[in-house]
Design an enzyme around this catalytic site. Structure first.
Site, PDB file in Angstrom:
ATOM      1  N   ASN A   1     -12.221  -0.743  -1.066  1.00 45.90           N
ATOM      2  CA  ASN A   1     -11.576  -1.296   0.129  1.00 45.90           C
ATOM      3  C   ASN A   1     -12.392  -0.965   1.377  1.00 45.90           C
ATOM      4  OD1 ASN A   1      -9.055  -2.329   1.609  1.00 45.90           O
ATOM      5  ND2 ASN A   1      -9.335  -0.310   2.533  1.00 45.90           N
ATOM      6  N   GLU A   2     -12.732  -1.965   2.145  1.00 42.77           N
ATOM      7  CA  GLU A   2     -13.391  -1.806   3.468  1.00 42.77           C
ATOM      8  C   GLU A   2     -14.448  -0.699   3.448  1.00 42.77           C
ATOM      9  OE1 GLU A   2     -10.308  -1.478   6.504  1.00 42.77           O
ATOM     10  OE2 GLU A   2      -9.782  -3.592   6.267  1.00 42.77           O
TER      11      GLU A   2
ATOM     12  N   GLN B   1       1.335  -6.675   5.364  1.00 41.30           N
ATOM     13  CA  GLN B   1       1.693  -6.356   3.999  1.00 41.30           C
ATOM     14  C   GLN B   1       3.071  -6.985   3.706  1.00 41.30           C
ATOM     15  OE1 GLN B   1       0.986  -2.211   3.000  1.00 41.30           O
ATOM     16  NE2 GLN B   1      -0.934  -2.141   4.129  1.00 41.30           N
TER      17      GLN B   1
ATOM     18  N   GLU C   1      -6.474  -9.247   3.044  1.00 47.33           N
ATOM     19  CA  GLU C   1      -5.658  -8.660   4.117  1.00 47.33           C
ATOM     20  C   GLU C   1      -5.745  -9.590   5.318  1.00 47.33           C
ATOM     21  OE1 GLU C   1      -6.053  -4.514   5.205  1.00 47.33           O
ATOM     22  OE2 GLU C   1      -6.611  -3.964   3.157  1.00 47.33           O
TER      23      GLU C   1
ATOM     24  N   GLU D   1       0.853  -1.195   0.000  1.00 49.38           N
ATOM     25  CA  GLU D   1       0.000   0.000   0.000  1.00 49.38           C
ATOM     26  C   GLU D   1       0.883   1.237   0.000  1.00 49.38           C
ATOM     27  OE1 GLU D   1      -2.918  -0.038   3.114  1.00 49.38           O
ATOM     28  OE2 GLU D   1      -3.668   1.955   2.628  1.00 49.38           O
TER      29      GLU D   1
ATOM     30  N   ASN E   1      -6.717   1.488   2.776  1.00 52.36           N
ATOM     31  CA  ASN E   1      -7.429   2.744   3.003  1.00 52.36           C
ATOM     32  C   ASN E   1      -6.976   3.830   2.028  1.00 52.36           C
ATOM     33  OD1 ASN E   1      -8.699   1.522   5.165  1.00 52.36           O
ATOM     34  ND2 ASN E   1      -7.260   2.310   6.678  1.00 52.36           N
TER      35      ASN E   1
ATOM     36  N   TYR F   1      -7.175  -8.918  11.124  1.00 54.48           N
ATOM     37  CA  TYR F   1      -5.910  -8.730  11.842  1.00 54.48           C
ATOM     38  C   TYR F   1      -6.075  -9.286  13.242  1.00 54.48           C
ATOM     39  CZ  TYR F   1      -4.582  -5.732   7.974  1.00 54.48           C
ATOM     40  OH  TYR F   1      -4.275  -5.265   6.722  1.00 54.48           O
TER      41      TYR F   1
HETATM   42  O1  AHR Z   1      -3.156  -2.859   5.981  1.00 56.79           O
HETATM   43  C1  AHR Z   1      -3.368  -1.696   6.725  1.00 56.79           C
HETATM   44  C2  AHR Z   1      -4.815  -1.214   6.647  1.00 56.79           C
HETATM   45  O2  AHR Z   1      -5.650  -2.124   7.290  1.00 56.79           O
HETATM   46  C3  AHR Z   1      -5.379  -1.093   5.258  1.00 56.79           C
HETATM   47  O3  AHR Z   1      -5.087   0.132   4.678  1.00 56.79           O
HETATM   48  C4  AHR Z   1      -6.856  -1.229   5.502  1.00 56.79           C
HETATM   49  O4  AHR Z   1      -7.521  -1.775   4.395  1.00 56.79           O
HETATM   50  C5  AHR Z   1      -6.941  -2.118   6.715  1.00 56.79           C
HETATM   51  O5  AHR Z   1      -7.872  -1.676   7.618  1.00 56.79           O
END
Ligand code: AHR
Length: 542
Positions: A211-212, A392, A335, A66, A111, A283
Site C-alpha cells: 500500500n502506498e 472507506q 482508494e 481498514e 497504511n 482524495y
Molecule cells: O484510507 C485512509 C488512508 O489513506 C489509507 O490508510 C492510506 O492508504 C491512504 O493514504
C-alpha cells in the site's frame, strides 16, 4: 507513524513547489473526450446503443475496510452489541451492505497493512496478541482477522480484495498467506487453516502488493526500484502457490507526489510481467489552499481524476511498449473519496486506544455531488479501470456511520449507491454538448456532466447527471439515436438549497434523494430540467 506525517510531507512538498497545483492540474481544456461546448443554454446528450465504450466491471463500485478507528471494531464487528449476531457481526450493517450489493471489499489496509502480521489475527482468539498499530497509533486486539473477514464477506456476498504487507512483511509471508487462504490441504499453511477450523479454501483471486509504498509516511517506505523488485519477488512466490491469482502493483499515491508517474514507470519496469493491474489513490479536498472554498471549482475536480487515470494508463502502456508485452494492465482505483476535514491531529492519532474515533469525516451535499461526478468519471474510464474502491465503507471516511443503537447514511452514500444499483452492462460512449462556465485557473468547465450505461441483457438504460451550476437549473435534451427508450423505472435526484447541509443521527434525512418528475419522450427526444447543485439518476426499461 501517524498520518500527520503525510500532512507534513504535503506541506513541505507544496513549499518546495512540488504539489500538483490546480493550474498545472488543469492546464488544458476541460472539453475532452465526448464533451463538446454546447450552443445556448441547453445540454444535449446523444445516445447510441451501438457506441459502447466498454463492458462495465461491477467491481468498479467496490469499497474498502481498514483496521482503522471504528471501521472494523464497532463498525462491522461488535460482539458485545445487541445488534450483533453470534459471530459478533453487526446485523444492521450487514443488511445495509447486502442491500447495496458492494461487489468487492479491500482489506485490511491501507497504511495499517504495512505493519500487520497476519498470523496475529488467526487461530484461537484468546491467544491472539494485543498489538500497537503504528500507522494509526491504535491498539488492535486481533479479535477480527483474516478468517473473520472472509466469513463477513461471505455473509454480505462480497469478494475479498486482500492487501499484503510489503512494508515490514516479506514476500515469503505474503506467499504463506496465499497458501493459508487458497490451498486445500497437505502443506504447512493450508493445514494451519484447517487446524483453525476452516476446511474449504477461500480461493481469493485478487491481491494488492502493498500500500502506498512511495509515501514517506508509509511503514517500510522504499524507492520505486526497491519496491518493484520486492513486488516481483512476492508475485513470483505467490504464483508458485496459486498461478491463478490476479495481482495489483502499488502505483503512485497521487499526483501530489514528486515521484508521480515516475514511480509507476520504475515499478513497472521491474515487475510488469508479474502483475495484472496497477493501483491509484486519490482524495479530493475543498480547503482554502486547494479550491479557495469555491464550490464551482470543487465540483469540477472529478475531471482531474480522469486526467490521473489517463496519465497512469499512458505510463502502463509506455512500459508495455518497452517490454514488447502482449499484456495490457488494468487499473485498480482502490482508494478514492473526498477527505479533508478529519485529516490531522486527534482525527488521525489513536492515542493507544482500541476503537478511537478516527477519520470520521462528516460529508455535506457538495461532497456528495462531487462523489457523483467521480462515479461518472470512473464509468467513463471503465475500459481500463476494472476495480475501484470507495474509501472507506463504515465510520472511517464512510457513507455509513454507526453508533451503539443503529446507523445512518451520509450524503455520499446516495451517488455511490446509485452507481451500485443502476449502472449495469456496458458503458455508453455518449456525446454530450454542454454549456460551460469559467473556473479560475481551470478555464471552461462543462456545466452538465453525464455518464450512462446500457445493459444488453435486459435493455435497461441508466443516466447519471451532475449539474455543476450552483444557481441555475439546466435543460437537458436526450437524443436517442437508434432506439426509443421504454418506461422510466427510476427518476431521483440529490439536491438542496444548502451545499453545506449534512446528515446526523438526529437528522438522518436532511440530505436525501427526492423524486424527480419522470421525463417523457417524444419523437426520440427526452427533455427535462435538472435543478442547480444536483446529481440525478434516471433509468429506463428496454
Ligand atoms: O484510507 C485512509 C488512508 O489513506 C489509507 O490508510 C492510506 O492508504 C491512504 O493514504
Amino acid at each position: 507513524m501517524f498520518f500527520d506525517d503525510r500532512r507534513r510531507f504535503l506541506r513541505q512538498a507544496a513549499n518546495a513547489g512540488m504539489a500538483w497545483g490546480l493550474t498545472s492540474l488543469f492546464g488544458g481544456s476541460f472539453l475532452r473526450g465526448q464533451t463538446a461546448p454546447g450552443t445556448g443554454d441547453i445540454a444535449r446528450v446523444y445516445l447510441d446503443s451501438r457506441r459502447i465504450m466498454a463492458p462495465l466491471d461491477h467491481n468498479l463500485f467496490g469499497s474498502f475496510l481498514e483496521h482503522l478507528g471504528r471501521a472494523i471494531y464497532e463498525g462491522i464487528f461488535d460482539p458485545g452489541s445487541k445488534l450483533s449476531d453470534a459471530s459478533g457481526f453487526r446485523k444492521d450493517v450487514m443488511e445495509e451492505v447486502r442491500r447495496m450489493g458492494v461487489p468487492i471489499i479491500r482489506y485490511p489496509g491501507g497504511n495499517f497493512v504495512s505493519g500487520y502480521n497476519w498470523l496475529d489475527g488467526v487461530g484461537p482468539k484468546e491467544t491472539r496478541p494485543r498489538v500497537l498499530d503504528k500507522a494509526w497509533n491504535s491498539i488492535n486486539t486481533n479479535q477480527f482477522g483474516t478468517n473473520e473477514f472472509m466469513a463477513w464477506c461471505k455473509a454480505v456476498h462480497a469478494e475479498p480484495l486482500m492487501g499484503l504487507n510489503l512494508g515490514t512483511g516479506t514476500p515469503e509471508e505474503a506467499a504463506a498467506l496465499v497458501e493459508y487462504c487458497n490451498l486445500d490441504q497437505g502443506t504447512k499453511w493450508s493445514d494451519l487453516r484447517r487446524k483453525h477450523g476452516i476446511t474449504e479454501p477461500y480461493r481469493v483471486k485478487r491481491w494488492c502488493l502493498g500500500n502506498e509504498m512511495d509515501g514517506p509516511w508509509q511503514i517500510g517506505h522504499m524507492t520505486a526500484t526497491e519496491y518493484g523488485i520486492k513486488a516481483q519477488d512476492a508475485a513470483r512466490q505467490m504464483r508458485y502457490v496459486d498461478p491463478s491469482l490476479q495481482l495489483i502493483a502499488c502505483g503512485s499515491s497521487g499526483p501530489f507526489m514528486p515521484t508521480y508517474l515516475e514511480w509507476d514507470r520504475e515499478v513497472l519496469e521491474q515487475c510488469y510481467e508479474y502483475v495484472d493491474g496497477l493501483s491509484l489513490h486519490r482524495y479530493f479536498t475543498n480547503t482554502p489552499q486547494d479550491t479557495g472554498g469555491d464550490s464551482a471549482k470543487f465540483l469540477a475536480m472529478n475531471l482531474s481524476m480522469e486526467r490521473q487515470i489517463d496519465e497512469t494508463v499512458a505510463v502502463c502502456d509506455l512500459v508495455r511498449g518497452h517490454k514488447r508485452s502482449p499484456k495490457k494492465l488494468w487499473l485498480s482505483f482502490d482508494e478514492w473519496n473526498v477527505w479533508y476535514r478529519a485529516r490531522s491531529g486527534d482525527a488521525t492519532n489513536g492515542h493507544h486506544q482500541e476503537t478511537p474515533h478516527l477519520l470520521e469525516e462528516v460529508y455535506n451535499l457538495e461532497d456528495a455531488l462531487l462523489v457523483g461526478g467521480l462515479v461518472n468519471s470512473l464509468l467513463r474510464h471503465a475500459d481500463r479501470v476494472k476495480v475501484a474502491c470507495l474509501a472507506q465503507l463504515i465510520n472511517v471516511i464512510a457513507p455509513i456511520m454507526t453508533n451503539a443503537s443503529g446507523l445512518f447514511r451520509q450524503t455520499i452514500y446516495y451517488p455511490y449507491n446509485w452507481g451500485l444499483q443502476y449502472a449495469r452492462g456496458s458503458v455508453l460512449n455518449l456525446l454530450v454538448e454542454s454549456p460551460t462556465y469559467e473556473v479560475s485557473n481551470m478555464g471552461q468547465v462543462p456545466s452538465v456532466d453525464v455518464a450512462g450505461t446500457l445493459n444488453p441483457q435486459d435493455g435497461k438504460v441508466a443516466l447519471f447527471i451532475l449539474n455543476r451550476e450552483l444557481s441555475k437549473p439546466r435543460v437537458v435534451e436526450l437524443n436517442w439515436q437508434d432506439k426509443t427508450p421504454g418506461q422510466v423505472l427510476v427518476s431521483t435526484t440529490l439536491t438542496g438549497a444548502d451545499l453545506k447541509a449534512f446528515n446526523t443521527f438526529e437528522t438522518p434525512e436532511k440530505v436525501a434523494p427526492q423524486a424527480f418528475a419522470k421525463p417523457a419522450t417524444t419523437n426520440n427526444r427526452t427533455r427535462f430540467e435538472v435543478p442547480p447543485r444536483s446529481y440525478t439518476a434516471i433509468q429506463w426499461s428496454a
